[in-house]
Design a protein around this motif. Structure first.
Motif, PDB file in Angstrom:
ATOM      1  N   SER A  57       0.811  -1.385  -0.123  1.00 19.23           N
ATOM      2  CA  SER A  57      -0.095  -0.045  -0.045  1.00 19.23           C
ATOM      3  C   SER A  57       0.745   1.020  -0.119  1.00 19.23           C
ATOM      4  CB  SER A  57      -0.754   0.084   1.359  1.00 19.23           C
ATOM      5  OG  SER A  57      -0.131   0.105   2.328  1.00 19.23           O
ATOM      6  N   HIS A 112      -2.259   5.709   2.841  1.00 20.51           N
ATOM      7  CA  HIS A 112      -2.911   4.892   3.446  1.00 20.51           C
ATOM      8  C   HIS A 112      -2.611   3.588   3.653  1.00 20.51           C
ATOM      9  CE1 HIS A 112      -5.671   8.011   4.324  1.00 20.51           C
ATOM     10  NE2 HIS A 112      -5.881   8.081   2.923  1.00 20.51           N
ATOM     11  N   SER A 114      -3.140  -0.805   3.731  1.00 19.65           N
ATOM     12  CA  SER A 114      -4.307  -1.521   2.864  1.00 19.65           C
ATOM     13  C   SER A 114      -5.438  -2.446   3.812  1.00 19.65           C
ATOM     14  CB  SER A 114      -3.606  -2.731   2.072  1.00 19.65           C
ATOM     15  OG  SER A 114      -3.119  -3.662   3.008  1.00 19.65           O
ATOM     16  N   GLY A 115      -4.992  -2.275   5.258  1.00 23.41           N
ATOM     17  CA  GLY A 115      -6.056  -2.916   6.150  1.00 23.41           C
ATOM     18  C   GLY A 115      -5.861  -4.514   6.408  1.00 23.41           C
ATOM     19  N   LEU A 120      -0.859  -5.269   8.679  1.00 23.16           N
ATOM     20  CA  LEU A 120      -0.869  -4.760  10.116  1.00 23.16           C
ATOM     21  C   LEU A 120       0.129  -5.327  10.984  1.00 23.16           C
ATOM     22  CD1 LEU A 120      -2.730  -3.158  11.981  1.00 23.16           C
ATOM     23  CD2 LEU A 120      -3.880  -5.438  12.325  1.00 23.16           C
ATOM     24  N   GLY A 130      -1.307   1.796  11.673  1.00 23.48           N
ATOM     25  CA  GLY A 130      -1.828   1.976  10.188  1.00 23.48           C
ATOM     26  C   GLY A 130      -2.867   3.284  10.040  1.00 23.48           C
ATOM     27  N   ARG A 131      -2.851   3.782   8.907  1.00 28.41           N
ATOM     28  CA  ARG A 131      -3.581   4.856   8.363  1.00 28.41           C
ATOM     29  C   ARG A 131      -4.686   4.474   7.440  1.00 28.41           C
ATOM     30  NH1 ARG A 131       1.406   7.804   8.118  1.00 28.41           N
ATOM     31  NH2 ARG A 131       1.380   7.447   5.824  1.00 28.41           N
ATOM     32  N   PRO A 132      -5.901   4.032   8.087  1.00 24.64           N
ATOM     33  CA  PRO A 132      -6.875   3.441   7.265  1.00 24.64           C
ATOM     34  C   PRO A 132      -7.305   4.551   6.186  1.00 24.64           C
ATOM     35  CG  PRO A 132      -7.851   4.004   9.429  1.00 24.64           C
ATOM     36  CD  PRO A 132      -6.335   4.353   9.778  1.00 24.64           C
ATOM     37  N   SER A 221     -15.310  -3.723  14.471  1.00 19.19           N
ATOM     38  CA  SER A 221     -13.907  -4.101  13.499  1.00 19.19           C
ATOM     39  C   SER A 221     -14.142  -4.830  12.511  1.00 19.19           C
ATOM     40  CB  SER A 221     -12.822  -4.703  14.338  1.00 19.19           C
ATOM     41  OG  SER A 221     -11.820  -5.052  13.787  1.00 19.19           O
ATOM     42  N   LEU A 223     -12.225  -5.685  10.262  1.00 22.73           N
ATOM     43  CA  LEU A 223     -10.864  -6.591  10.146  1.00 22.73           C
ATOM     44  C   LEU A 223     -10.951  -7.454  10.925  1.00 22.73           C
ATOM     45  CD1 LEU A 223      -8.178  -6.872   8.822  1.00 22.73           C
ATOM     46  CD2 LEU A 223      -7.204  -5.476  10.633  1.00 22.73           C
TER      47      LEU A 223
END
Length: 228
Positions: A57, A112, A114-115, A120, A130-132, A221, A223
């Motif tokens: 990302s 950002h 990737s999530g 992570l 992380g920057r979502p 969440s 994720l």
């Protein structure tokens, strides 16, 4: 001329940046942070091309590029210090410099992550968050009671630092929407995702202690839900 970094063989660009044991010691540790593997057998150009082809990302990609460039610079700096100042090169010193550069990059870089769990974990190893990406749309979500005979539990996990102490909490309601019971507890040390997963696990175990086998678990969440 004998290599001033490893003192084992003659110097060349390929040796300093690909074949030298000192260089490989640094590169192996840096690539491990990003869960990557580099192959050094051909030479420096091949190593460089490999490094530019890894896909991440924007956030993690900028960190990897910074790490790789600073790795090359720190090796050259250690090489020159050994030649001109007679200072013994130190892998640990180079790694400290590279880690500091990664953290500085994260403060100014844009983009950002990737999530994914993979990224992570990478950010966790680097001691970063992380920057979502911003949401593409806003959805109004309303709490709904469970069916008759069921209980619904809303869970949440907390990690003030990453990694750091983890906390889990949950609140149970019945089919009428009335409060039944709640809990909050410390659940160890780790990353935010682990806190979210721990809150779900502890809520299920808590419900089973009361004999509530018809249970609706609700988490904020995405994720954690996808991980399960």
């Amino acid at each position: 001329m004998v290599c001033f970094l490893c003192h084992n063989t003659s110097e060349s660009l390929d040796h300093i940046y690909a074949h030298c044991s000192f260089t490989r010691g640094i590169l192996c540790r840096v690539t491990a942070l990003f869960d990557l593997t580099l192959y050094y057998d051909i030479g420096f150009l091949d190593v460089f091309l490999q490094a530019t082809r890894f896909q991440f990302s924007k956030q993690v990609g900028s960190l990897w590029r910074s790490a790789f460039i600073m790795t090359l610079w720190s090796i050259w700096h250690a090489h020159n210090k050994a030649i001109f100042d007679d200072i013994q090169p130190s892998i640990q010193h180079c790694l400290m410099f590279i880690t500091a550069a990664i953290k500085e990059t994260d403060q100014v870089a844009v983009g950002h992550f990737s999530g994914t769990v993979h990224e992570l974990l990478i950010l966790g190893r680097l001691g970063l968050s992380g920057r979502p990406p911003p949401p593409t749309s806003t959805t109004v979500i309303r709490w709904r009671p469970p069916h008759a005979g069921w209980h619904k539990v809303n869970v949440d996990g907390s990690a003030p630092t990453s990694p750091g102490p983890l906390f889990a909490g949950a609140i149970f309601r019945n089919s009428c929407g009335f409060f039944v019971v709640a809990f909050s507890k410390a659940v160890g040390w780790g990353f935010p995702l682990e806190a979210e997963l721990a809150s779900i696990l502890h809520a299920i175990l808590f419900a089973f202690e009361f004999g509530w086998h018809s249970l609706w678990v609700e988490s904020d969440s995405i994720l954690a839900i996808h991980t399960l």
